[in-house]
Motif scaffolding. Structure first.
Motif, PDB file in Angstrom:
ATOM      1  N   VAL A  82     -43.949  28.879  51.527  1.00 53.47           N
ATOM      2  CA  VAL A  82     -44.154  29.933  50.544  1.00 53.47           C
ATOM      3  C   VAL A  82     -44.293  31.241  51.308  1.00 53.47           C
ATOM      4  O   VAL A  82     -44.914  31.287  52.366  1.00 53.47           O
ATOM      5  CB  VAL A  82     -45.375  29.644  49.642  1.00 53.47           C
ATOM      6  CG1 VAL A  82     -46.650  29.568  50.441  1.00 53.47           C
ATOM      7  CG2 VAL A  82     -45.475  30.650  48.527  1.00 53.47           C
ATOM      8  N   PHE A  83     -43.636  32.292  50.773  1.00 60.15           N
ATOM      9  CA  PHE A  83     -43.710  33.607  51.397  1.00 60.15           C
ATOM     10  C   PHE A  83     -43.584  34.663  50.316  1.00 60.15           C
ATOM     11  O   PHE A  83     -43.192  34.367  49.186  1.00 60.15           O
ATOM     12  CB  PHE A  83     -42.639  33.782  52.476  1.00 60.15           C
ATOM     13  CG  PHE A  83     -41.231  33.713  51.968  1.00 60.15           C
ATOM     14  CD1 PHE A  83     -40.537  34.878  51.643  1.00 60.15           C
ATOM     15  CD2 PHE A  83     -40.585  32.500  51.815  1.00 60.15           C
ATOM     16  CE1 PHE A  83     -39.238  34.817  51.172  1.00 60.15           C
ATOM     17  CE2 PHE A  83     -39.287  32.430  51.349  1.00 60.15           C
ATOM     18  CZ  PHE A  83     -38.612  33.597  51.031  1.00 60.15           C
ATOM     19  N   GLU A  84     -43.927  35.893  50.672  1.00 64.04           N
ATOM     20  CA  GLU A  84     -43.849  36.998  49.722  1.00 64.04           C
ATOM     21  C   GLU A  84     -42.806  37.997  50.179  1.00 64.04           C
ATOM     22  O   GLU A  84     -42.718  38.318  51.361  1.00 64.04           O
ATOM     23  CB  GLU A  84     -45.203  37.702  49.595  1.00 64.04           C
ATOM     24  CG  GLU A  84     -46.168  36.974  48.725  1.00 64.04           C
ATOM     25  CD  GLU A  84     -47.374  37.826  48.367  1.00 64.04           C
ATOM     26  OE1 GLU A  84     -47.257  39.073  48.365  1.00 64.04           O
ATOM     27  OE2 GLU A  84     -48.419  37.233  48.088  1.00 64.04           O
ATOM     28  N   THR A  85     -42.044  38.498  49.228  1.00 64.83           N
ATOM     29  CA  THR A  85     -41.085  39.561  49.496  1.00 64.83           C
ATOM     30  C   THR A  85     -41.820  40.897  49.466  1.00 64.83           C
ATOM     31  O   THR A  85     -42.947  40.968  48.975  1.00 64.83           O
ATOM     32  CB  THR A  85     -39.945  39.543  48.457  1.00 64.83           C
ATOM     33  OG1 THR A  85     -40.508  39.771  47.174  1.00 64.83           O
ATOM     34  CG2 THR A  85     -39.191  38.222  48.483  1.00 64.83           C
ATOM     35  N   GLN A  89     -42.980  39.483  45.173  1.00 60.95           N
ATOM     36  CA  GLN A  89     -42.517  38.231  44.571  1.00 60.95           C
ATOM     37  C   GLN A  89     -42.859  37.064  45.507  1.00 60.95           C
ATOM     38  O   GLN A  89     -42.603  37.115  46.702  1.00 60.95           O
ATOM     39  CB  GLN A  89     -41.006  38.304  44.341  1.00 60.95           C
ATOM     40  CG  GLN A  89     -40.446  37.129  43.607  1.00 60.95           C
ATOM     41  CD  GLN A  89     -38.942  37.267  43.422  1.00 60.95           C
ATOM     42  OE1 GLN A  89     -38.300  38.159  43.983  1.00 60.95           O
ATOM     43  NE2 GLN A  89     -38.364  36.367  42.656  1.00 60.95           N
ATOM     44  N   ARG A  90     -43.463  36.021  44.956  1.00 59.90           N
ATOM     45  CA  ARG A  90     -43.846  34.836  45.733  1.00 59.90           C
ATOM     46  C   ARG A  90     -42.725  33.801  45.625  1.00 59.90           C
ATOM     47  O   ARG A  90     -42.361  33.387  44.526  1.00 59.90           O
ATOM     48  CB  ARG A  90     -45.156  34.290  45.198  1.00 59.90           C
ATOM     49  CG  ARG A  90     -45.783  33.258  46.053  1.00 59.90           C
ATOM     50  CD  ARG A  90     -47.137  32.884  45.461  1.00 59.90           C
ATOM     51  NE  ARG A  90     -47.645  31.724  46.126  1.00 59.90           N
ATOM     52  CZ  ARG A  90     -48.738  31.728  46.869  1.00 59.90           C
ATOM     53  NH1 ARG A  90     -49.424  32.830  47.010  1.00 59.90           N
ATOM     54  NH2 ARG A  90     -49.141  30.628  47.454  1.00 59.90           N
ATOM     55  N   ASP A 117     -30.529  36.308  47.783  1.00 62.42           N
ATOM     56  CA  ASP A 117     -30.968  34.997  47.284  1.00 62.42           C
ATOM     57  C   ASP A 117     -32.131  34.518  48.150  1.00 62.42           C
ATOM     58  O   ASP A 117     -31.919  33.855  49.160  1.00 62.42           O
ATOM     59  CB  ASP A 117     -29.804  34.002  47.349  1.00 62.42           C
ATOM     60  CG  ASP A 117     -30.180  32.634  46.840  1.00 62.42           C
ATOM     61  OD1 ASP A 117     -31.246  32.489  46.198  1.00 62.42           O
ATOM     62  OD2 ASP A 117     -29.411  31.680  47.099  1.00 62.42           O
ATOM     63  N   PRO A 118     -33.372  34.852  47.790  1.00 61.88           N
ATOM     64  CA  PRO A 118     -34.523  34.518  48.635  1.00 61.88           C
ATOM     65  C   PRO A 118     -34.745  33.023  48.860  1.00 61.88           C
ATOM     66  O   PRO A 118     -35.523  32.650  49.723  1.00 61.88           O
ATOM     67  CB  PRO A 118     -35.713  35.128  47.883  1.00 61.88           C
ATOM     68  CG  PRO A 118     -35.142  36.164  47.008  1.00 61.88           C
ATOM     69  CD  PRO A 118     -33.774  35.678  46.650  1.00 61.88           C
ATOM     70  N   GLN A 119     -34.063  32.168  48.123  1.00 64.10           N
ATOM     71  CA  GLN A 119     -34.183  30.729  48.352  1.00 64.10           C
ATOM     72  C   GLN A 119     -33.468  30.301  49.632  1.00 64.10           C
ATOM     73  O   GLN A 119     -33.744  29.227  50.157  1.00 64.10           O
ATOM     74  CB  GLN A 119     -33.622  29.953  47.158  1.00 64.10           C
ATOM     75  CG  GLN A 119     -34.441  30.093  45.900  1.00 64.10           C
ATOM     76  CD  GLN A 119     -35.818  29.469  46.037  1.00 64.10           C
ATOM     77  OE1 GLN A 119     -35.957  28.390  46.587  1.00 64.10           O
ATOM     78  NE2 GLN A 119     -36.830  30.174  45.574  1.00 64.10           N
ATOM     79  N   ARG A 120     -32.544  31.110  50.101  1.00 68.13           N
ATOM     80  CA  ARG A 120     -31.829  30.805  51.350  1.00 68.13           C
ATOM     81  C   ARG A 120     -32.660  31.324  52.517  1.00 68.13           C
ATOM     82  O   ARG A 120     -32.794  32.520  52.711  1.00 68.13           O
ATOM     83  CB  ARG A 120     -30.451  31.465  51.362  1.00 68.13           C
ATOM     84  CG  ARG A 120     -29.504  30.867  50.346  1.00 68.13           C
ATOM     85  CD  ARG A 120     -28.152  31.511  50.381  1.00 68.13           C
ATOM     86  NE  ARG A 120     -27.601  31.499  51.733  1.00 68.13           N
ATOM     87  CZ  ARG A 120     -26.686  32.359  52.164  1.00 68.13           C
ATOM     88  NH1 ARG A 120     -26.230  33.297  51.364  1.00 68.13           N
ATOM     89  NH2 ARG A 120     -26.221  32.285  53.379  1.00 68.13           N
ATOM     90  N   VAL A 121     -33.232  30.395  53.282  1.00 71.96           N
ATOM     91  CA  VAL A 121     -34.092  30.769  54.399  1.00 71.96           C
ATOM     92  C   VAL A 121     -33.662  30.019  55.660  1.00 71.96           C
ATOM     93  O   VAL A 121     -33.030  28.976  55.583  1.00 71.96           O
ATOM     94  CB  VAL A 121     -35.584  30.478  54.101  1.00 71.96           C
ATOM     95  CG1 VAL A 121     -36.082  31.294  52.950  1.00 71.96           C
ATOM     96  CG2 VAL A 121     -35.814  29.007  53.856  1.00 71.96           C
ATOM     97  N   THR A 122     -34.024  30.581  56.799  1.00 74.55           N
ATOM     98  CA  THR A 122     -33.787  29.922  58.074  1.00 74.55           C
ATOM     99  C   THR A 122     -34.937  30.255  59.018  1.00 74.55           C
ATOM    100  O   THR A 122     -35.538  31.317  58.923  1.00 74.55           O
ATOM    101  CB  THR A 122     -32.438  30.342  58.695  1.00 74.55           C
ATOM    102  OG1 THR A 122     -32.249  29.627  59.919  1.00 74.55           O
ATOM    103  CG2 THR A 122     -32.372  31.829  58.964  1.00 74.55           C
ATOM    104  N   ALA A 123     -35.214  29.327  59.915  1.00 73.01           N
ATOM    105  CA  ALA A 123     -36.262  29.542  60.907  1.00 73.01           C
ATOM    106  C   ALA A 123     -35.684  30.155  62.182  1.00 73.01           C
ATOM    107  O   ALA A 123     -36.436  30.516  63.080  1.00 73.01           O
ATOM    108  CB  ALA A 123     -36.962  28.224  61.239  1.00 73.01           C
ATOM    109  N   TYR A 124     -34.362  30.268  62.261  1.00 73.82           N
ATOM    110  CA  TYR A 124     -33.705  30.779  63.471  1.00 73.82           C
ATOM    111  C   TYR A 124     -33.139  32.164  63.193  1.00 73.82           C
ATOM    112  O   TYR A 124     -32.194  32.312  62.434  1.00 73.82           O
ATOM    113  CB  TYR A 124     -32.604  29.817  63.918  1.00 73.82           C
ATOM    114  CG  TYR A 124     -33.165  28.448  64.225  1.00 73.82           C
ATOM    115  CD1 TYR A 124     -33.888  28.228  65.389  1.00 73.82           C
ATOM    116  CD2 TYR A 124     -33.020  27.397  63.335  1.00 73.82           C
ATOM    117  CE1 TYR A 124     -34.435  26.991  65.668  1.00 73.82           C
ATOM    118  CE2 TYR A 124     -33.561  26.155  63.601  1.00 73.82           C
ATOM    119  CZ  TYR A 124     -34.263  25.956  64.765  1.00 73.82           C
ATOM    120  OH  TYR A 124     -34.807  24.732  65.042  1.00 73.82           O
ATOM    121  N   GLY A 125     -33.719  33.167  63.839  1.00 72.44           N
ATOM    122  CA  GLY A 125     -33.341  34.551  63.616  1.00 72.44           C
ATOM    123  C   GLY A 125     -32.183  35.005  64.483  1.00 72.44           C
ATOM    124  O   GLY A 125     -31.568  34.211  65.209  1.00 72.44           O
TER     125      GLY A 125
END
Length: 171
Positions: A82-85, A89-90, A117-125
């Motif tokens: 879970v994160f906030e924009t 928005q949570r 699309d905030p549902q698309r996330v990655t841990a690798y920047g």
């Protein structure tokens, strides 16, 4: 099939990998944003970690079994975070990452999410992808500096032959 053909197939793969890494880095820098994520539901249970502790460096026969995405000494897990924009928005999303085998993963880490699309996330920047691109470029340079001639002629490069002679003369 000769050695040069195999090397050229490897070069093609490295070039494609280099292009993908640069594309991914540019994409993350242009349309994605960094956020701090809190693990809502972890993908690596205490029982799985304990099982990995008692089976070091062996995936077959463990509760989690073998996964091609596991690295040496690491496990691929998928966490619900879970994160906030910035607009407050949570967001809840699933993110995959590699963690140290048999260690409790951190509950707070940095992710990159797509602004559209905030549902698309990655841990690798982008730093990860840029570093991987530099490794691919270094491998390409290594191959072109001396690998192709060595495979084509069957003779060592001059600097390697001299290095071998110097080591033999020291003994």
């Amino acid at each position: 099939m000769e050695a040069v053909d195999l090397i050229m197939a490897g070069v093609a793969g490295l070039v494609l990998g280099l292009c993908w890494c640069l594309y991914r880095c540019a994409t993350l820098l242009s349309g994605w944003q960094v956020a701090v994520a809190h693990v809502w539901r972890g993908g690596y249970s205490d029982l799985e970690r304990l099982d990995d502790f008692f089976h070091p460096d062996m995936s077959i026969g463990t509760l989690r079994g073998f996964d091609i995405r596991d690295g040496e000494g690491s496990r691929w897990i998928e966490d619900e975070v879970v994160f906030e924009t910035p607009d407050g928005q949570r967001i809840h999303a699933m993110v995959g990452r590699q963690v140290q085998r048999s260690w409790k993963p951190t509950g707070v880490f940095r992710i990159w999410y797509d602004r559209a699309d905030p549902q698309r996330v990655t841990a690798y920047g982008p730093g990860y992808w840029l570093f991987t691109a530099m490794l691919a470029f270094a491998a390409l340079a290594f191959i072109f500096i001396w690998g192709i001639d060595w495979a084509r002629t069957g003779q060592q490069p001059q600097w390697l032959a001299e290095l071998t002679k110097a080591e033999v003369s020291q003994k």
